[in-house]
Design a protein around this motif. Structure first.
Motif, PDB file in Angstrom:
ATOM      1  N   THR A 130      45.011  21.185   9.567  1.00 37.04           N
ATOM      2  CA  THR A 130      44.115  22.347   9.521  1.00 37.04           C
ATOM      3  C   THR A 130      44.754  23.531  10.248  1.00 37.04           C
ATOM      4  OG1 THR A 130      42.160  20.945   9.452  1.00 37.04           O
ATOM      5  CG2 THR A 130      41.827  23.226  10.146  1.00 37.04           C
ATOM      6  N   ILE A 131      44.800  24.638   9.554  1.00 34.76           N
ATOM      7  CA  ILE A 131      45.347  25.867  10.132  1.00 34.76           C
ATOM      8  C   ILE A 131      44.261  26.522  10.992  1.00 34.76           C
ATOM      9  CG2 ILE A 131      46.270  28.163   9.550  1.00 34.76           C
ATOM     10  CD1 ILE A 131      48.160  25.853   8.860  1.00 34.76           C
ATOM     11  N   LEU A 132      44.645  27.069  12.128  1.00 36.01           N
ATOM     12  CA  LEU A 132      43.693  27.695  13.038  1.00 36.01           C
ATOM     13  C   LEU A 132      42.893  28.792  12.336  1.00 36.01           C
ATOM     14  CD1 LEU A 132      42.489  27.860  15.884  1.00 36.01           C
ATOM     15  CD2 LEU A 132      44.374  29.404  16.498  1.00 36.01           C
ATOM     16  N   LEU A 133      43.515  29.579  11.496  1.00 38.20           N
ATOM     17  CA  LEU A 133      42.811  30.633  10.766  1.00 38.20           C
ATOM     18  C   LEU A 133      41.625  30.048   9.998  1.00 38.20           C
ATOM     19  CD1 LEU A 133      44.258  33.497   8.677  1.00 38.20           C
ATOM     20  CD2 LEU A 133      42.709  31.905   7.610  1.00 38.20           C
ATOM     21  N   ASP A 134      41.843  28.968   9.277  1.00 35.69           N
ATOM     22  CA  ASP A 134      40.769  28.343   8.497  1.00 35.69           C
ATOM     23  C   ASP A 134      39.678  27.779   9.402  1.00 35.69           C
ATOM     24  OD1 ASP A 134      42.069  28.936   6.093  1.00 35.69           O
ATOM     25  OD2 ASP A 134      43.212  27.061   6.157  1.00 35.69           O
ATOM     26  N   PHE A 135      40.073  27.179  10.518  1.00 36.19           N
ATOM     27  CA  PHE A 135      39.099  26.632  11.454  1.00 36.19           C
ATOM     28  C   PHE A 135      38.220  27.749  12.019  1.00 36.19           C
ATOM     29  CE2 PHE A 135      37.694  25.179  15.638  1.00 36.19           C
ATOM     30  CZ  PHE A 135      37.095  23.967  15.297  1.00 36.19           C
ATOM     31  N   LEU A 136      38.841  28.848  12.432  1.00 34.14           N
ATOM     32  CA  LEU A 136      38.088  29.965  13.006  1.00 34.14           C
ATOM     33  C   LEU A 136      37.111  30.561  11.991  1.00 34.14           C
ATOM     34  CD1 LEU A 136      40.960  31.704  14.984  1.00 34.14           C
ATOM     35  CD2 LEU A 136      39.045  30.415  15.951  1.00 34.14           C
ATOM     36  N   ARG A 137      37.569  30.738  10.768  1.00 32.96           N
ATOM     37  CA  ARG A 137      36.674  31.288   9.736  1.00 32.96           C
ATOM     38  C   ARG A 137      35.519  30.337   9.454  1.00 32.96           C
ATOM     39  NH1 ARG A 137      37.861  35.883   7.187  1.00 32.96           N
ATOM     40  NH2 ARG A 137      36.726  35.251   5.310  1.00 32.96           N
ATOM     41  N   SER A 138      35.791  29.032   9.526  1.00 27.27           N
ATOM     42  CA  SER A 138      34.711  28.062   9.280  1.00 27.27           C
ATOM     43  C   SER A 138      33.658  28.110  10.381  1.00 27.27           C
ATOM     44  CB  SER A 138      35.281  26.637   9.154  1.00 27.27           C
ATOM     45  OG  SER A 138      35.612  26.099  10.424  1.00 27.27           O
ATOM     46  N   LYS A 139      34.010  28.657  11.522  1.00 26.75           N
ATOM     47  CA  LYS A 139      33.085  28.794  12.651  1.00 26.75           C
ATOM     48  C   LYS A 139      32.463  30.188  12.701  1.00 26.75           C
ATOM     49  CE  LYS A 139      33.950  24.643  13.757  1.00 26.75           C
ATOM     50  NZ  LYS A 139      33.137  23.674  13.028  1.00 26.75           N
ATOM     51  N   GLY A 140      32.648  30.965  11.655  1.00 26.79           N
ATOM     52  CA  GLY A 140      31.997  32.264  11.562  1.00 26.79           C
ATOM     53  C   GLY A 140      32.807  33.449  12.051  1.00 26.79           C
ATOM     54  N   CYS A 141      34.046  33.234  12.410  1.00 27.42           N
ATOM     55  CA  CYS A 141      34.900  34.332  12.889  1.00 27.42           C
ATOM     56  C   CYS A 141      35.581  34.979  11.684  1.00 27.42           C
ATOM     57  CB  CYS A 141      35.928  33.810  13.886  1.00 27.42           C
ATOM     58  SG  CYS A 141      35.185  33.093  15.352  1.00 27.42           S
ATOM     59  N   LEU A 142      34.830  35.797  10.980  1.00 31.37           N
ATOM     60  CA  LEU A 142      35.309  36.356   9.726  1.00 31.37           C
ATOM     61  C   LEU A 142      36.219  37.566   9.901  1.00 31.37           C
ATOM     62  CD1 LEU A 142      32.082  35.942   7.588  1.00 31.37           C
ATOM     63  CD2 LEU A 142      34.004  34.350   7.888  1.00 31.37           C
ATOM     64  N   SER A 143      36.401  38.016  11.135  1.00 36.02           N
ATOM     65  CA  SER A 143      37.358  39.095  11.389  1.00 36.02           C
ATOM     66  C   SER A 143      38.788  38.599  11.227  1.00 36.02           C
ATOM     67  CB  SER A 143      37.185  39.649  12.804  1.00 36.02           C
ATOM     68  OG  SER A 143      37.590  38.687  13.768  1.00 36.02           O
ATOM     69  N   VAL A 144      38.991  37.306  11.355  1.00 37.53           N
ATOM     70  CA  VAL A 144      40.325  36.717  11.233  1.00 37.53           C
ATOM     71  C   VAL A 144      40.633  36.642   9.741  1.00 37.53           C
ATOM     72  CG1 VAL A 144      41.807  34.798  11.864  1.00 37.53           C
ATOM     73  CG2 VAL A 144      39.860  35.390  13.319  1.00 37.53           C
TER      74      VAL A 144
END
Length: 156
Positions: free
Chosen positions: A20-34
């Protein structure tokens, strides 16, 4: 595999695939700025802070953040808004797609470098691409922003 990390000071414990890429993990947690841009670590759209240092989340496995603190633009709204004003004043804000990664790098630079030269500023930000603006407005905004905080430190 299970990981535990803090995103914008909120603890997350999750089971993830080892790839899992960190970008995908962050977006899955609602951090859509990434944002996903080039997917080759060249554009800076996916920049986040890990332990206070800028990293490219598109080329970082989420497992590397295990036990660490990750900050996205959602976690630094006050500072981001402050610098955003400088961008707007210099006419350097256009579509905004690149702004989160760019702003994160500027804030990291402010915290890391003391009185950087123009060449040091350009070097620090060379991985941030913008398709809408010329870089001169951005550079003026960065210089004025850094001057503000340099003056504040002198007065302290």
């Amino acid at each position: 595999m299970q990981i535990k990390l803090w995103i914008n000071d909120k603890e997350y414990i999750d089971d993830i695939s080892p790839d899992t890429i960190l970008l995908d993990f962050l977006r899955s947690k609602g951090c859509l700025s990434v944002k996903r841009g080039c997917e080759t670590s060249n554009c800076g759209l996916c920049t986040v802070l890990m332990q206070g240092k800028p990293i490219l989340s598109c080329s970082t496995l989420a497992v590397r953040a295990n036990g660490l603190r990750v900050t996205t633009i959602e976690g630094m709204q006050e500072e981001a808004s402050d610098f955003g004003g400088f961008l707007a004043d210099e006419g350097a804000e256009q579509c905004g797609f690149c702004s989160p990664g760019f702003i994160i790098n500027v804030i990291a630079m402010k915290n890391e470098l003391k009185n950087p030269t123009e060449d040091e500023i350009k070097n620090y930000l060379e991985g941030n691409l913008c398709r809408c603006t010329g870089y001169m407005g951005q550079l003026r905004a960065v210089k004025k922003y850094l001057e503000k905080y340099s003056d504040m430190k002198k007065g302290a």
